[in-house]
Design a protein around this motif. Structure first.
Motif, PDB file in Angstrom:
ATOM      1  N   THR A 145       3.669  14.498 -50.507  1.00 39.73           N
ATOM      2  CA  THR A 145       2.806  13.498 -51.125  1.00 39.73           C
ATOM      3  C   THR A 145       2.128  14.045 -52.374  1.00 39.73           C
ATOM      4  O   THR A 145       2.093  13.377 -53.417  1.00 39.73           O
ATOM      5  CB  THR A 145       1.740  13.032 -50.120  1.00 39.73           C
ATOM      6  OG1 THR A 145       2.396  12.559 -48.960  1.00 39.73           O
ATOM      7  CG2 THR A 145       0.887  11.939 -50.691  1.00 39.73           C
ATOM      8  N   LEU A 146       1.603  15.243 -52.292  1.00 36.93           N
ATOM      9  CA  LEU A 146       0.932  15.837 -53.442  1.00 36.93           C
ATOM     10  C   LEU A 146       1.906  16.135 -54.569  1.00 36.93           C
ATOM     11  O   LEU A 146       1.592  15.935 -55.741  1.00 36.93           O
ATOM     12  CB  LEU A 146       0.199  17.112 -53.027  1.00 36.93           C
ATOM     13  CG  LEU A 146      -1.003  16.902 -52.116  1.00 36.93           C
ATOM     14  CD1 LEU A 146      -1.533  18.234 -51.641  1.00 36.93           C
ATOM     15  CD2 LEU A 146      -2.081  16.119 -52.830  1.00 36.93           C
ATOM     16  N   VAL A 199       1.753  14.677 -58.420  1.00 35.78           N
ATOM     17  CA  VAL A 199       1.719  15.537 -59.606  1.00 35.78           C
ATOM     18  C   VAL A 199       2.823  15.137 -60.578  1.00 35.78           C
ATOM     19  O   VAL A 199       2.608  15.067 -61.798  1.00 35.78           O
ATOM     20  CB  VAL A 199       1.838  17.019 -59.203  1.00 35.78           C
ATOM     21  CG1 VAL A 199       2.077  17.912 -60.404  1.00 35.78           C
ATOM     22  CG2 VAL A 199       0.590  17.462 -58.459  1.00 35.78           C
ATOM     23  N   ALA A 242       2.055  16.564 -46.391  1.00 31.21           N
ATOM     24  CA  ALA A 242       1.038  16.765 -47.426  1.00 31.21           C
ATOM     25  C   ALA A 242       1.669  17.310 -48.704  1.00 31.21           C
ATOM     26  O   ALA A 242       1.343  16.862 -49.806  1.00 31.21           O
ATOM     27  CB  ALA A 242      -0.051  17.698 -46.921  1.00 31.21           C
TER      28      ALA A 242
END
Length: 63
Positions: A39-40, A44, A36
């Motif tokens: 991926t985030l 960004v 997670a």
């Protein structure tokens, strides 16, 4: 925040796993927490960094 908590808790449980089946299951859960953040973070960077320097930002991020 939730993914970090999942990652830490499952890492601790992996350290105390008693057999290979338990280790495999909690390593799979650990991957949900770890992936997670990757991926985030990549999303960004794609949204906030100019295309000319995005490769360098990805390099620092994944390092």
């Amino acid at each position: 925040m939730v993914s970090g908590i999942i990652n830490v808790i499952s890492s601790i449980i992996c350290a105390f796993s008693r057999n290979i089946g338990m280790l495999v299951v909690f390593r799979a859960i650990q991957s949900f927490g770890a992936n997670a953040g990757l991926t985030l973070g990549a999303g960004v960077i794609a949204d906030c960094i100019a295309m000319e320097v995005r490769g360098k930002a990805y390099g620092f991020f994944y390092m």
